[in-house]
Design an enzyme around this catalytic site. Structure first.
Site, PDB file in Angstrom:
ATOM      1  N   CYS A  44       5.886  -0.290   7.433  1.00  0.00           N
ATOM      2  CA  CYS A  44       5.551   0.808   6.669  1.00  0.00           C
ATOM      3  C   CYS A  44       6.740   1.371   5.702  1.00  0.00           C
ATOM      4  O   CYS A  44       7.688   1.478   6.230  1.00  0.00           O
ATOM      5  CB  CYS A  44       5.135   1.959   7.701  1.00  0.00           C
ATOM      6  SG  CYS A  44       4.635   3.411   6.731  1.00  0.00           S
ATOM      7  N   LEU A  45       6.451   1.703   4.674  1.00  0.00           N
ATOM      8  CA  LEU A  45       7.638   2.292   3.638  1.00  0.00           C
ATOM      9  C   LEU A  45       8.395   3.386   4.255  1.00  0.00           C
ATOM     10  O   LEU A  45       9.477   3.645   4.032  1.00  0.00           O
ATOM     11  CB  LEU A  45       7.114   2.376   2.174  1.00  0.00           C
ATOM     12  CG  LEU A  45       6.683   0.934   1.527  1.00  0.00           C
ATOM     13  CD1 LEU A  45       6.132   1.269   0.202  1.00  0.00           C
ATOM     14  CD2 LEU A  45       7.777   0.028   1.597  1.00  0.00           C
ATOM     15  N   HIS A  58      -2.788   7.051   7.158  1.00  0.00           N
ATOM     16  CA  HIS A  58      -1.736   7.985   6.579  1.00  0.00           C
ATOM     17  C   HIS A  58      -2.528   9.172   6.182  1.00  0.00           C
ATOM     18  O   HIS A  58      -1.793  10.284   6.011  1.00  0.00           O
ATOM     19  CB  HIS A  58      -1.159   7.278   5.442  1.00  0.00           C
ATOM     20  CG  HIS A  58      -0.109   6.403   5.426  1.00  0.00           C
ATOM     21  ND1 HIS A  58       1.214   6.975   6.288  1.00  0.00           N
ATOM     22  CD2 HIS A  58       0.344   5.015   5.443  1.00  0.00           C
ATOM     23  CE1 HIS A  58       2.051   5.944   6.269  1.00  0.00           C
ATOM     24  NE2 HIS A  58       1.549   4.866   5.899  1.00  0.00           N
ATOM     25  N   GLY A  73       0.969  -0.944  -0.184  1.00  0.00           N
ATOM     26  CA  GLY A  73      -0.100   0.238   0.070  1.00  0.00           C
ATOM     27  C   GLY A  73       1.036   1.170   0.072  1.00  0.00           C
ATOM     28  O   GLY A  73       2.183   1.311   0.645  1.00  0.00           O
ATOM     29  N   GLN A 106       3.139   9.766   1.456  1.00  0.00           N
ATOM     30  CA  GLN A 106       4.234   9.085   1.534  1.00  0.00           C
ATOM     31  C   GLN A 106       5.101   9.626   0.144  1.00  0.00           C
ATOM     32  O   GLN A 106       6.053   9.474   0.204  1.00  0.00           O
ATOM     33  CB  GLN A 106       3.979   7.680   1.586  1.00  0.00           C
ATOM     34  CG  GLN A 106       3.626   7.154   2.784  1.00  0.00           C
ATOM     35  CD  GLN A 106       3.493   5.838   2.819  1.00  0.00           C
ATOM     36  OE1 GLN A 106       2.464   5.068   2.193  1.00  0.00           O
ATOM     37  NE2 GLN A 106       4.283   5.033   3.460  1.00  0.00           N
ATOM     38  N   HIS A 112      -4.541   0.876   7.696  1.00  0.00           N
ATOM     39  CA  HIS A 112      -3.330   1.352   7.720  1.00  0.00           C
ATOM     40  C   HIS A 112      -3.053   2.703   6.669  1.00  0.00           C
ATOM     41  O   HIS A 112      -2.607   3.810   7.025  1.00  0.00           O
ATOM     42  CB  HIS A 112      -2.155   0.496   7.407  1.00  0.00           C
ATOM     43  CG  HIS A 112      -0.891   0.887   7.323  1.00  0.00           C
ATOM     44  ND1 HIS A 112       0.117   0.466   8.250  1.00  0.00           N
ATOM     45  CD2 HIS A 112       0.012   1.747   6.668  1.00  0.00           C
ATOM     46  CE1 HIS A 112       1.442   0.847   8.115  1.00  0.00           C
ATOM     47  NE2 HIS A 112       1.430   1.864   7.049  1.00  0.00           N
ATOM     48  N   GLU A 113      -3.451   2.536   5.550  1.00  0.00           N
ATOM     49  CA  GLU A 113      -3.216   3.595   4.611  1.00  0.00           C
ATOM     50  C   GLU A 113      -4.274   4.749   4.770  1.00  0.00           C
ATOM     51  O   GLU A 113      -3.942   5.904   4.693  1.00  0.00           O
ATOM     52  CB  GLU A 113      -3.595   2.939   3.148  1.00  0.00           C
ATOM     53  CG  GLU A 113      -2.652   1.885   2.517  1.00  0.00           C
ATOM     54  CD  GLU A 113      -1.317   2.258   2.695  1.00  0.00           C
ATOM     55  OE1 GLU A 113      -0.669   3.288   2.571  1.00  0.00           O
ATOM     56  OE2 GLU A 113      -0.433   1.406   3.152  1.00  0.00           O
TER      57      GLU A 113
HETATM   58 NI    NI Z   1       2.436   2.915   5.839  1.00  0.00          NI
END
Ligand code: NI
Length: 181
Positions: free
Chosen positions: A98-99, A144, A45, A50, A140-141
């Site tokens: 998470c990236l 963000h 995701g 991000q 999760h997304e």
């Molecule tokens: Ni994330």
């Protein structure tokens, strides 16, 4: 085009994102770039903040999580202006990453089901319900675009234990095999 991923410590990750309108310039290319950036980083995701854009948009492809939940396979979607209408079901724990927070993986407690309203890339409205991994990744997304990171959901003790590592990420002392900023 692969875009650099903003790391924890960046202000853009802490803002509540703004809604998009159908005339948002370059939207289709942006969506393609977000998928490319996500796949390149082996993510499932990626949310617009991000990649430095404070807009209510995220993309998901949870296929690699097939082993955790067969329904994750082929779940590839774009979410525009999403709103989680309902959180329900039991609470469950799952180890998230998470990236934007490389190398930190922690168990996060979340509700198991959601009902969500969103627009797809053609601005068609959908209302759908999800559980399992699909709900987990969406939540999760979604966090963000509200300026929330999964580490915010940990217990004070766990947060204390990873504090130094988060400071290192914010200071740029981290190694990733994808481009970061
Ligand atoms: Ni994330």
């Amino acid at each position: 085009m692969i875009l650099p991923i903003y790391l924890s410590g960046s202000n853009v990750l802490r803002k509540e994102c703004e809604p998009l309108t159908p005339d948002y310039e370059g939207l289709q290319q942006l969506i393609l770039d977000m998928f490319e950036t996500m796949y390149n980083a082996d993510g499932v995701g990626l949310a617009a903040p991000q990649i430095g854009k404070s807009i209510r948009l995220f993309v998901i492809d949870s296929s690699p999580m097939y082993d955790d939940d067969p329904n994750a396979k082929g779940f590839k979607k774009v979410f525009i202006n999403p709103e989680i209408l309902e959180y329900s079901g039991e609470e469950s724990k799952f180890r998230e990453g998470c990236l934007s927070i490389p190398e930190i993986h922690e168990e996060v407690v979340r509700k198991s089901k959601i009902k969500i309203r969103y627009f797809d890339s053609d601005f068609n409205e959908h209302i759908e319900e999800y559980d399992g991994i699909r709900a987990r990744v969406i939540m999760h997304e979604y966090d963000h675009i509200e300026g929330v990171l999964f580490v915010d959901l940990l217990s004070p003790l766990r947060r204390k234990l990873i504090k130094k590592r988060l400071e290192n990420i914010a200071a740029g002392k981290t190694q990733t095999n994808y481009k970061t900023i």
